[in-house]
Write a protein that holds these residues in place. Structure first.
Motif, PDB file in Angstrom:
ATOM      1  N   ILE A 110      -7.369  -8.608  -4.435  1.00  0.00           N
ATOM      2  CA  ILE A 110      -8.680  -8.214  -3.923  1.00  0.00           C
ATOM      3  C   ILE A 110      -8.515  -6.864  -3.231  1.00  0.00           C
ATOM      4  O   ILE A 110      -7.728  -6.728  -2.295  1.00  0.00           O
ATOM      5  N   GLU A 111      -9.235  -5.894  -3.740  1.00  0.00           N
ATOM      6  CA  GLU A 111      -9.131  -4.543  -3.188  1.00  0.00           C
ATOM      7  C   GLU A 111      -9.602  -4.528  -1.733  1.00  0.00           C
ATOM      8  O   GLU A 111     -10.431  -5.356  -1.342  1.00  0.00           O
ATOM      9  N   PRO A 112      -9.098  -3.575  -0.960  1.00  0.00           N
ATOM     10  CA  PRO A 112      -9.624  -3.435   0.402  1.00  0.00           C
ATOM     11  C   PRO A 112     -11.111  -3.099   0.349  1.00  0.00           C
ATOM     12  O   PRO A 112     -11.554  -2.454  -0.610  1.00  0.00           O
ATOM     13  N   ASN A 123      -2.265  -9.260  -4.000  1.00  0.00           N
ATOM     14  CA  ASN A 123      -2.197  -8.895  -2.588  1.00  0.00           C
ATOM     15  C   ASN A 123      -2.816  -9.944  -1.671  1.00  0.00           C
ATOM     16  O   ASN A 123      -2.896  -9.728  -0.476  1.00  0.00           O
ATOM     17  N   TRP A 124      -3.275 -11.026  -2.234  1.00  0.00           N
ATOM     18  CA  TRP A 124      -3.708 -12.157  -1.403  1.00  0.00           C
ATOM     19  C   TRP A 124      -3.027 -13.409  -1.947  1.00  0.00           C
ATOM     20  O   TRP A 124      -3.007 -13.635  -3.153  1.00  0.00           O
TER      21      TRP A 124
END
Lengths: 475, 506
Positions: free
Chosen positions: B263-265, B278-279
Motif C-alpha cells: 500500500i503506497e504512502p 510494505n504492509w
C-alpha cells in the motif's frame, strides 16, 4: 587482409583524424581512489562553495538591504529626469519656432542708388550723377503664403506633441517593465536560495546513503554536481537581480542607491478580447495619432505649395537728387514674376506624393500595431492562463504533494530522496510561476501602454527623412 | 465452533471484550486499559530505578494444583529438553495439556477474526459467506481497503467436524466476478471452485451453493480463486476438527493467517500488482496491533499458521521455546515424523501446526524471520531523521522555507560504514495509543513493548496461573510492566534486571 589488421588500420585513421580535430579543453582531474569497492573509501566530499575570488560584484554595503523603491516613486523620478522626455518637449518648441519663422512678413529693402555718375550737365562737366537717392523696396506676399506656412508648422508641432506623448508612454512603460523585471529577479533569487538549500540537503543525503551502502560513488558525485549548479544558479540570480535594478535606474535618469523594489507581480488589468484591445489601440495609440497629425501637415504642405507660384508683388519707391537737372526727383516701380514656365508644378506633385505616402503610412502603422499586438496578446494570454492555473492548481498540488510526502516520511513510509524530489518540484514550480507572472505583467504593461517601450531611445522628430523642406527658410 | 477465549469471564468483562471487537479491536477505556495507557511512556531519567515494583499476583497460586511437572527429564514448568531424544516426552513431545480431556477439545481461537455461525437445515450445517470489500484496521488509525468475506479480513472462521455434511452459500457482493476454492479438500470436482475449469463464475449479486461431506480433518482454508483477489486479501480459515481429538490434547488452539500487502504512502488501497510488500498482517492486523497469544504456564499450546502472502515465504521463529511441527495443510503428521524446531519455514499457501509446552514464563516474541517482514514499509534511514537536532517537523512548519541542512552530518556514528541500521522515527503517539497498550491481552507487559513489535511479529505471553487470572479474568488495575517484572522476580535474576528506559526515536 586479416580482420585484426583491418581494424588496426581503421583505428590508425581515426587517431589521425582525431589529432587533426580541434583540441578539447581538459578539466583538472577529480580525486579518485585507486580501488573503490575493494576496501571502504570515504564518499566523494561535498565541494566547497564558490570562493571569494568569484564574488566580484557585491554591494559595498555588504548584505545590508538598501532603500526600497515603489513603482510610483520611480515613475515620478523618471518623469522629472529621463532625458528623452526633455528632448520630446524641445522638438515641440522647435516646431513652434519654425511656425513663427515661417509666418514672418519679409523685410523691406532700402537701397541707396547713384546713377549716371559723371554725366555732364549744362553747367558742369562730370556731375556726381543723374540720380542720387534712397529707394525702398517691399515684397507684398500674395495668396496667404505666410499664413499657410505658419499653419503647416503649427500642425507639425501637433505631430511633435503626439510623439512626446508616445515618448512618455515609452519611458513609463519601460520603467514599469524594468520594475517588474527587478521584482521578479528578487523573487527568483528568494526561490533560488530555497533550491540551494534543497540541493545541499540532497548532497548530505547522498553522503548518508553512501554510508548505508544505498548510493554509489557516481551518485554522490551527481549530487555534488547538482549542488554546485544550484550554487551557480544562485550566483546567476544575484547577478540578474543587480543587473535588473541597474537597468531600472538607468531609465529613471538619476543615479539611485542600490536597493530593491516592492510591489506585486500579479496582473491587475481585467483582460479583454483581442478585438477590444485592437480597437482601443488603434483609437488611442499615440503613434497612430502622430501619423494622422502628420497627414494633416502634408495636406497643408500641398496647399502651401499650390500657392507658391502666385507671384508676389515687389514695389519700389524713393527720392533723390538729379545733379544733371539740379532738382529733386523720385523713383517708383513695381515688379512681379511672370509664371510662364515655372508654376511650382514639380514641388506640388512631390507634396501630393508625400501626402499620399503618408496616407499609406497611417495604414502601415495601424497594421504594424495589429501585427505587434497579435504577438503581444498571444504571449499575454498564454502567460495569464499559465499564471492562473499555476496559482489555482499546479502550485497548490505541488505544495500538497510535498506536504504529503513529508508526512509520509514522518510516518516512515517514504524515503527522504522522494521528499527532496517533491521539494525541488515545488520550488521549481514557484520559479516557473515567477516567469509566468513576469511574462503576464510585461505584456499587460505593453498592451495597456499601446505597445510602446524603450525609454532611452532618442525622442523622435516630427520630420521624417527626405521630407520637403524646400528652402533653408521654412515655408 | 470457536468459543470465547475465556468462557468463565465475568459478564462485565465480556461486555468490554465484545465492545472492543465491535469497535474494530480498540478496547473500551477500562480502568485497567487507561492505567496501562497513561503510564506506558518510558520513565524519565529521574524515574529510572533498579528495584522492582511491588509484587503482583499470588506466587503460591502460580501453578494448577496436582499438575505433573516431570516427564523423563522434561519439565512442564521449567525450560528443559528431557533425558533422551528418543523419549516420547523429549521436548514435551507427547506431554498432554493441563485440561481435562472429558471437557472436550480446546476451542480454536483466531484472535481478532470472527467465527462464522451456521444453521442446521435438514441435517446439513449451512454457512453463508459474502465476498465483500473490506475496510480493515491494519493499525489504529490505518483503515486499508482490501477484499474479504462478510466485511472481515481475513474472512470469518468456519469450523466443522470430520464427517459433517456442510453447505456453504457464497454470495458475491463484489462488483466483479469471483470463485471460491476450498483449499486442500478432496471434494467433488464441481465444488472445487477452481475458476472456469470447473464452474461458471459467481457474478456480482449472485450466489453459488457448495455442498460437501468431509471425510478429512485438519487445517484448511477457503479463498477466492481469482489470483489478484487472493493478493487482495480474500482468505479465511476452514478448520475441520477430528471426530476424536488429536493426541495429546492441547489447552490452546490458535490460528494465525500471515498476509502481505503493498500500500503506497498516502494510499489505503492495496496494490495487488506489486511484487514487493510494505504492509504485513497477522489475522488482519500489523504489529504491535496484533493481539498477543496469552497462555498459562505449563499449558500445551497449538499454533496453526497459514501463509497466505501472495509471493513470499515466512520462516516463523518462536523465542524461548522449542516446538514440534505436528502437521501441515495436508494433514496431521504421524508422530514419528514430527520435527522439533524453533523456526519453521512456511511457504505460500502452506499451513503448519506447531505444538509446545509453555514451560518458560515471559512475553516471548514470535515472528517471521525475514528481516523485511519484521517491520512495515521499510524506508532508507537518511534525511532529517538521522541528523542530530533535526526533525521533519521543521520542514512541515513552513513549506515555503527549507530548513538549513548542515553540510556534514555531525552524528559521530557516520564514521562507521553502514551506520545507521536501526530504524528511526516511529509514530510514538500511535504506538502508545489505548488501542495498542490498552488491550487486556497486553496488560502488565514491559513498558515500551510496542517499540519492539512491527510487521509480522506478535507476543506469546506465558503467564503463571495467578498472573493469567489477573490479566485475563479480573478488572484489577495492572501497572504497566508489573506482570513482566513479576515474572523476572519469580523466574529471573532481579538483581541483574534494568527497567525500561526512554528510547530515542526521530
Amino acid at each position: 587482409m586479416p580482420r585484426f589488421l583491418h581494424v588496426a588500420k581503421l583505428a590508425l585513421f581515426a587517431t589521425a583524424a582525431g589529432a587533426a580535430a580541434q583540441e578539447q579543453l581538459a578539466p583538472p582531474a577529480a580525486l579518485r581512489p585507486s580501488a573503490p569497492g575493494k576496501s571502504f573509501t570515504a564518499p566523494p566530499a561535498i565541494p566547497p562553495a564558490p570562493g571569494e575570488e568569484l564574488k566580484i560584484d557585491v554591494p559595498q554595503e555588504g548584505d545590508a538591504v538598501g532603500p526600497v523603491y515603489a513603482l510610483d516613486e520611480l515613475l515620478t523620478l523618471a518623469a522629472q529626469n529621463n532625458p528623452t522626455l526633455r528632448q520630446a518637449q524641445l522638438h515641440i518648441s522647435a516646431d513652434l519656432a519654425k511656425a513663427q519663422q515661417a509666418g514672418l512678413y519679409p523685410n523691406p529693402v532700402f537701397t541707396y542708388q547713384a546713377e549716371q555718375i559723371g554725366v555732364d550737365s549744362e553747367t558742369d562737366t562730370d556731375t556726381p550723377g543723374e540720380f542720387h537717392g534712397g529707394v525702398l523696396e517691399q515684397r507684398f506676399v500674395t495668396a496667404g503664403k505666410l499664413r499657410l506656412s505658419r499653419e503647416k508648422y503649427l500642425r507639425r508641432a501637433h505631430v511633435s506633441e503626439h510623439l512626446a506623448t508616445a515618448q512618455q508612454f515609452r519611458v513609463c512603460n519601460d520603467v514599469r517593465l524594468h520594475f517588474y523585471r527587478a521584482l521578479a529577479a528578487g523573487e527568483t533569487l528568494a526561490v533560488r536560495r530555497e533550491l540551494l538549500k534543497s540541493a545541499e540537503d540532497a548532497a548530505v543525503t547522498s553522503q548518508e546513503a553512501y554510508n548505508m551502502g544505498q548510493a554509489r560513488r557516481p551518485e554522490v558525485r551527481r549530487a555534488n554536481i547538482t549542488l554546485q549548479r544550484a550554487r551557480l544558479d544562485l550566483l546567476s540570480a544575484e547577478n540578474a537581480q543587480r543587473e535588473s535594478f541597474r537597468a531600472l535606474t538607468s531609465l529613471v535618469g538619476v543615479t539611485l542607491a542600490e536597493g530593491r523594489v516592492k510591489g506585486s507581480l500579479t496582473p491587475e488589468r481585467e483582460p479583454a478580447s483581442f478585438d477590444a484591445e485592437l480597437g482601443r489601440l488603434l483609437a488611442n495609440s499615440p503613434e497612430v495619432a502622430a501619423a494622422r497629425a502628420k497627414l494633416a501637415v502634408d495636406r497643408m504642405t500641398v496647399q502651401r505649395e499650390r500657392v507658391e507660384w502666385t507671384p508676389d508683388i515687389v514695389a519700389r519707391g524713393g527720392a533723390g537728387y538729379n545733379f544733371e537737372s539740379g532738382e529733386t526727383v523720385a523713383v517708383a516701380g513695381v515688379a512681379l514674376e511672370v509664371p510662364i514656365y515655372d508654376r511650382n508644378q514639380g514641388t506640388i506633385r512631390q507634396a501630393q506624393a508625400d501626402y499620399a505616402r503618408q496616407q499609406q503610412e497611417v495604414r502601415r502603422i495601424e497594421f504594424q500595431l495589429q501585427n505587434r499586438l497579435a504577438t503581444a496578446y498571444q504571449q499575454y494570454l498564454t502567460a495569464l492562463q499559465h499564471a492562473h492555473e499555476y496559482e489555482r492548481v499546479i502550485l497548490p498540488e505541488s505544495k500538497a504533494a510535498y506536504a504529503e510526502l513529508l508526512e509520509s516520511y514522518k510516518r516512515d513510509r517514504v524515503d527522504w530522496s522522494d521528499v527532496l524530489m517533491a521539494q525541488h518540484d515545488y520550488f521549481d514550480a514557484k520559479l516557473t510561476q515567477v516567469e509566468n507572472l513576469l511574462e503576464a505583467r510585461t505584456h499587460e504593461v505593453l498592451i495597456a501602454g499601446y505597445l510602446l517601450h524603450d525609454g532611452l531611445m532618442a525622442a523622435e522628430d516630427a520630420t521624417p527623412p527626405g521630407h520637403i523642406d524646400a528652402t533653408p527658410r521654412p515655408r | 465452533m470457536s468459543t470465547p477465549q475465556n468462557s468463565n469471564r465475568p459478564p462485565r468483562r465480556e461486555f468490554f471484550r465484545t465492545s472492543a471487537l465491535a469497535a474494530g479491536g480498540a478496547l473500551a477505556a477500562t480502568s485497567a486499559g487507561m492505567a496501562q495507557h497513561s503510564g506506558h511512556g518510558m520513565p524519565d531519567d529521574g524515574e529510572r530505578r533498579h528495584e522492582l515494583p511491588k509484587p503482583v499476583g499470588d506466587p503460591s497460586a502460580g501453578r494448577p494444583a496436582g499438575a505433573q511437572d516431570e516427564y523423563e527429564g522434561f519439565h512442564r514448568f521449567a525450560p528443559s529438553r528431557g533425558n533422551s531424544p528418543d523419549s516420547d516426552f523429549y521436548l514435551g513431545k507427547l506431554v498432554p495439556g493441563l485440561r481435562d480431556p472429558a471437557a472436550g477439545r480446546a476451542p480454536f481461537v483466531a484472535p481478532d477474526v470472527p467465527s462464522l455461525p451456521y444453521e442446521i437445515k435438514d441435517g446439513v450445517k449451512e454457512f453463508h459467506l459474502h465476498a465483500t470489500p473490506v475496510e480493515a484496521d491494519f493499525l489504529p488509525g490505518y483503515k486499508m481497503n482490501v477484499y474479504g468475506y462478510n466485511g472481515s479480513l481475513p474472512g470469518p472462521t468456519i469450523e466443522v467436524t470430520q464427517g459433517d455434511r456442510v453447505r456453504v452459500i457464497v454470495t458475491n457482493d463484489l462488483p466483479e466476478e469471483t470463485f471460491m476454492h476450498w483449499h486442500g479438500f478432496e471434494c467433488g470436482i464441481q465444488y472445487d471452485g477452481a475458476a472456469s475449469l470447473v464452474q461458471n463464475p459467481i457474478k456480482p449479486g449472485e450466489s453459488f451453493r457448495y455442498e460437501f461431506t468431509f471425510h478429512e480433518e485438519g487445517t484448511f482454508f477457503y479463498h477466492s480463486h481469482v489470483a489478484m483477489q487472493e493478493a487482495f486479501g480474500m482468505v479465511g480459515w476452514f478448520i475441520v476438527h477430528p471426530r476424536s481429538d488429536w493426541d495429546p490434547p492441547v489447552d490452546r488452539d490458535f490460528g494465525l493467517i500471515f498476509q502481505n500487502f503493498f500500500i503506497e504512502p498516502t494510499q489505503t488501497v492495496a496494490d495487488s500488482w506489486r511484487m514487493d510488500w510494505n504492509w504485513h498482517t497477522i489475522n488482519g492486523r500489523s504489529a504491535p496491533y496484533i493481539s498477543p497469544l496469552v497462555v498459562k504456564h505449563g499449558e500445551r499450546v497449538r499454533i496453526r499458521i497459514l501463509n497466505f502472502s501472495p509471493m513470499q515465504h515466512h520462516p516463523i521463529h518462536l523465542h524461548g521455546h522449542t516446538f514440534w511441527v505436528t502437521g501441515h495443510e495436508g494433514a496431521r503428521t504421524p508422530k514419528s515424523a514430527w520435527i522439533p524446531r524453533n523456526t519453521e519455514l512456511i511457504a505460500v499457501a502452506q499451513a503448519a501446526e506447531l505444538e509446545f509446552i509453555a514451560n518458560n514464563p515471559g512475553d516471548w516474541m514470535m515472528h517471521c524471520h525475514m528481516v523485511h517482514h519484521m517491520m512495515n514499509h521499510m524506508t532508507k534511514q537518511v534525511g532529517p531523521r538521522v541528523r542530530p537536532g533535526q526533525s521533519v517537523d521543521a520542514y512541515l512548519k513552513d513549506l515555503d522555507r527549507v530548513p538549513e541542512a548542515a553540510l556534514r552530518n555531525t552524528d559521530p556514528g557516520f564514521a562507521v560504514p553502514g551506520y545507521p541500521q536501526d530504524m528511526q522515527g516511529m509514530n510514538m503517539g500511535m504506538m502508545m495509543s489505548d488501542a495498542i497498550v490498552g488491550r487486556r491481552e497486553t496488560l502488565g507487559m514491559r513498558k515500551g513493548w510496542p517499540m519492539a513489535l512491527m510487521g509480522l511479529m506478535l507476543a506469546v505471553r506465558v503467564l503463571p496461573e495467578d498472573l493469567y487470572h489477573l490479566v485475563m479474568e479480573t478488572d484489577e488495575h495492572v501497572e504497566p510492566g508489573s506482570v513482566f517484572e513479576e515474572i523476572v522476580r519469580r523466574f529471573g535474576d532481579p538483581s541483574d534486571y534494568t527497567p525500561a528506559i526512554r528510547m530515542s526515536h526521530g
